[in-house]
Structures are given as structure tokens and as C-alpha cells.
Design an enzyme around this catalytic site. Sequence first.
Site, PDB file in Angstrom:
ATOM      1  N   PHE A  67      -9.445  -0.976  -4.319  1.00 18.26           N
ATOM      2  CA  PHE A  67      -9.203  -0.009  -5.160  1.00 18.26           C
ATOM      3  C   PHE A  67      -9.997   1.134  -5.419  1.00 18.26           C
ATOM      4  CE2 PHE A  67      -7.679  -4.172  -6.429  1.00 18.26           C
ATOM      5  CZ  PHE A  67      -6.438  -3.959  -6.615  1.00 18.26           C
ATOM      6  N   HIS A  68     -10.258   1.708  -4.076  1.00 20.60           N
ATOM      7  CA  HIS A  68     -11.142   2.950  -3.923  1.00 20.60           C
ATOM      8  C   HIS A  68     -10.652   3.798  -2.532  1.00 20.60           C
ATOM      9  CE1 HIS A  68     -13.931  -0.010  -1.811  1.00 20.60           C
ATOM     10  NE2 HIS A  68     -13.971   0.976  -1.204  1.00 20.60           N
ATOM     11  N   ALA A  69     -11.246   4.903  -2.634  1.00 22.35           N
ATOM     12  CA  ALA A  69     -11.394   5.525  -1.188  1.00 22.35           C
ATOM     13  C   ALA A  69     -12.813   6.080  -0.981  1.00 22.35           C
ATOM     14  CB  ALA A  69     -10.357   6.903  -1.196  1.00 22.35           C
TER      15      ALA A  69
END
Length: 154
Positions: A67-69
Site C-alpha cells: 500500500f505504497h509507492a
Amino acid sequence: MTQTNDSRQRPTLATVNADAEPRLIDFHPIGDHRGWLTAMEEGKDIPFEVKRVYVIYGTLKEISRGFHAHRDLEQLAICVSGHCTFMTDDGQRRQEFILDTPNKGLYIKSMIWREMHHFSSDCVLVVLANRLYDPTDYVRDYAEFKRLVQGAKA
Ligand code: TYD
């Protein structure tokens, strides 16, 4: 287990395009009567200089991760045991990759939102990265991620 492969056919950097979308890189398993071995070499199978390795394992049932970049990071994720689903999103297109073999690595460049789901209890995910850990490199808010990728294209 009678199949035998060798590494003479390995791609070189010229054939591993580091600019490509999230994609699977095939490694070259070497099998003999004892079992299997897969080697990954920087500049051949790994399209970047490896600065960091981390391992995700022991993931509890029904837990999802990621749940991130990352603003500026290249990674190669290899599932060396069990399986999981790796979702990537470049802001326009979502893709799902089932990682279930040490013979393939998922190459992910910067600014790709990722989520990992459906971990088997024996899943061991090895991740190679081209930079040291830097918490400021993370984009953890999806709306901010969308703004950043749309801004980069404008
Ligand atoms: P995080 O990247 O948030 O995990 P995931 O995206 O898989 O859910 O990392 C979890 C914790 O581990 C967080 O406190 C940061 C720490 N961490 C490091 O110290 N070094 C690393 O190389 C990584 C990837 C994480």
C-alpha cells in the site's frame, strides 16, 4: 528431476530493459539429479545495482502488505517459497502477478503503487533494491500518488 539447464543463454543488460513496465524477469533454473539452483547476477538478471535485500515472511493469514509507492527506487521481488499475489498500479493500469517460483522476479520501477495479497503461510518474498532504506522515499497516500503520477505526465 532430469532436466538440466545451464546459464549460457542468460540475458545481458542489453536485453533487460530497465525502463519497462512492471514485468516478470525469467531466471534460469539449473536442475540436476540433486534438485534445483537458480542464480541471479547483477547486470544480467538484475537490471540495477543491488544496495539492499529484505525478506518478507511469516505473513499472517488474510494480511495484506505494501500500500505504497516509492519516489525513486527500483526493486526485484522473488518468491522463493509459497506464493502471493503482487498488485501493481502505475496510476492508469492495475496488474496482478502471481509470484510462486524462485525462477521469476517481478521488476518494479519508481512510482508504482504496490499491494501484496493472499500470502500462503510458507511464503518467503525476497526483495532486492537499488537504494538503502529511506522512509522519505515512500508515498503512502493513494490520492497523493495519483496526483504525483498525473503531475509527472502533465
Ligand atoms: P514497509 O515497507 O512498510 O512494509 P510493507 O510495505 O511490506 O508493509 O516496512 C515495514 C517496516 O520495516 C517499517 O517499519 C520500515 C521497516 N523497514 C526497514 O527498516 N528496512 C527496509 O528495508 C524495509 C523495506 C522496511
